[in-house]
Design a protein around this motif. Structure first.
Motif, PDB file in Angstrom:
ATOM      1  N   HIS A 194       0.823  -1.208   0.000  1.00 42.78           N
ATOM      2  CA  HIS A 194       0.000   0.000   0.000  1.00 42.78           C
ATOM      3  C   HIS A 194       0.862   1.266   0.000  1.00 42.78           C
ATOM      4  O   HIS A 194       0.563   2.238  -0.696  1.00 42.78           O
ATOM      5  CB  HIS A 194      -0.942  -0.003   1.209  1.00 42.78           C
ATOM      6  N   LYS A 195       1.951   1.251   0.758  1.00 42.34           N
ATOM      7  CA  LYS A 195       2.838   2.414   0.830  1.00 42.34           C
ATOM      8  C   LYS A 195       3.814   2.479  -0.342  1.00 42.34           C
ATOM      9  O   LYS A 195       4.662   3.359  -0.397  1.00 42.34           O
ATOM     10  CB  LYS A 195       3.634   2.379   2.139  1.00 42.34           C
ATOM     11  N   LYS A 196       3.708   1.488  -1.242  1.00 46.77           N
ATOM     12  CA  LYS A 196       4.575   1.395  -2.416  1.00 46.77           C
ATOM     13  C   LYS A 196       6.042   1.211  -2.044  1.00 46.77           C
ATOM     14  O   LYS A 196       6.953   1.606  -2.775  1.00 46.77           O
ATOM     15  CB  LYS A 196       4.384   2.584  -3.338  1.00 46.77           C
ATOM     16  N   GLU A 197       6.269   0.581  -0.895  1.00 47.76           N
ATOM     17  CA  GLU A 197       7.632   0.228  -0.477  1.00 47.76           C
ATOM     18  C   GLU A 197       8.012  -1.142  -1.028  1.00 47.76           C
ATOM     19  O   GLU A 197       9.186  -1.515  -1.012  1.00 47.76           O
ATOM     20  CB  GLU A 197       7.724   0.193   1.052  1.00 47.76           C
TER      21      GLU A 197
ATOM     22  N   ASN B  70      -8.296  -1.063  -7.064  1.00 45.79           N
ATOM     23  CA  ASN B  70      -7.491  -0.257  -7.992  1.00 45.79           C
ATOM     24  C   ASN B  70      -7.470   1.220  -7.632  1.00 45.79           C
ATOM     25  O   ASN B  70      -6.437   1.870  -7.743  1.00 45.79           O
ATOM     26  CB  ASN B  70      -8.016  -0.405  -9.421  1.00 45.79           C
ATOM     27  N   LYS B  71      -8.612   1.749  -7.223  1.00 46.59           N
ATOM     28  CA  LYS B  71      -8.695   3.181  -6.935  1.00 46.59           C
ATOM     29  C   LYS B  71      -7.794   3.588  -5.780  1.00 46.59           C
ATOM     30  O   LYS B  71      -7.192   4.648  -5.793  1.00 46.59           O
ATOM     31  CB  LYS B  71     -10.141   3.579  -6.634  1.00 46.59           C
ATOM     32  N   GLN B  72      -7.723   2.731  -4.764  1.00 46.27           N
ATOM     33  CA  GLN B  72      -6.920   3.074  -3.593  1.00 46.27           C
ATOM     34  C   GLN B  72      -5.574   2.357  -3.575  1.00 46.27           C
ATOM     35  O   GLN B  72      -4.791   2.525  -2.642  1.00 46.27           O
ATOM     36  CB  GLN B  72      -7.704   2.768  -2.323  1.00 46.27           C
ATOM     37  N   SER B  73      -5.299   1.563  -4.583  1.00 45.62           N
ATOM     38  CA  SER B  73      -4.039   0.820  -4.700  1.00 45.62           C
ATOM     39  C   SER B  73      -3.707   0.071  -3.417  1.00 45.62           C
ATOM     40  O   SER B  73      -2.616   0.207  -2.858  1.00 45.62           O
ATOM     41  CB  SER B  73      -2.886   1.752  -5.068  1.00 45.62           C
TER      42      SER B  73
END
Length: 161
Positions: free
Chosen positions: A11-14, A44-47
Motif C-alpha cells: 500500500h505504501k509502495k515500499e 485499484n482506486k486506492q491501490s
C-alpha cells in the motif's frame, strides 16, 4: 514477514508484487493468488488490498509460510546473504550447502535452471492438489519439474536406471 507487513508495504509502495515474486522465485500471479486465497481483494482506486473474507483477518499469518519449504529456504538464504556482507566465496559456500544438503533433484530444479533436452509435447489432466504444486514454479520450469518428479518415481520403481 507477516501478511500485515506485506500488505502495508504494498500500500505504501515500499514493496511491489514483482519484488515479492522475485524474492520467492514465483510468478506475480502466484503472489496475487496467495493474497486472494487469504481473503483479500485488490482495490485499484486506492491501490491497496482489502479484506473481504468471512473468517478473521489473517494479519498475523507468516507470509513466507504460504510457500513451499524450498521457497522458504531460498528466501532465508537471500535474507542471510543480504544481511551478511561477506565475500562472494562465503555466499557460494552457503549456497552449495543448501543445494547439496537436504534437497533432492526436484528441490534443486526449483532453485536453478537445467539444460533442456529435446522434448515431445503431451497434454495431461492433473488433480487440483498436484496442479497447485506445479503452479508454484515459474512457467519456464514446469515441464522440468514434472519430468524430474516422474523420473524420480520411475527410478524408485526400477523402471529407469
Amino acid at each position: 514477514m507477516l501478511v500485515q507487513e506485506v500488505l502495508n508495504k504494498i500500500h505504501k509502495k515500499e514493496l511491489t508484487i514483482k519484488e515479492l515474486a522475485d524474492l520467492y522465485e514465483v510468478s506475480t500471479r502466484t503472489i496475487q493468488m496467495k493474497i486472494k486465497n487469504l481473503g483479500y481483494e485488490w482495490n485499484n482506486k486506492q491501490s491497496a488490498y482489502y479484506y473481504t473474507g468471512t473468517d478473521s483477518e489473517p494479519l498475523d499469518t507468516d507470509f513466507t509460510g504460504l510457500f513451499s519449504k524450498v521457497n522458504q529456504k531460498l528466501v532465508e538464504k537471500k535474507q542471510t546473504n543480504s544481511e551478511i556482507a561477506s565475500a562472494s566465496e562465503g555466499n557460494r559456500n552457503q549456497e552449495e550447502s543448501i543445494t547439496s544438503g537436504e534437497l533432492d533433484t526436484i528441490d534443486i530444479l526449483l532453485q536453478s535452471p537445467k539444460d533442456r533436452s529435446k522434448r515431445v509435447y503431451r497434454g495431461f489432466y492433473f488433480d487440483n492438489d498436484v496442479l497447485n504444486i506445479i503452479e508454484r514454479v515459474p512457467k519456464s520450469y514446469k515441464s522440468e519439474l514434472v519430468n524430474e518428479a516422474l523420473r524420480k518415481v520411475f527410478k524408485e520403481k526400477g523402471l529407469l536406471d
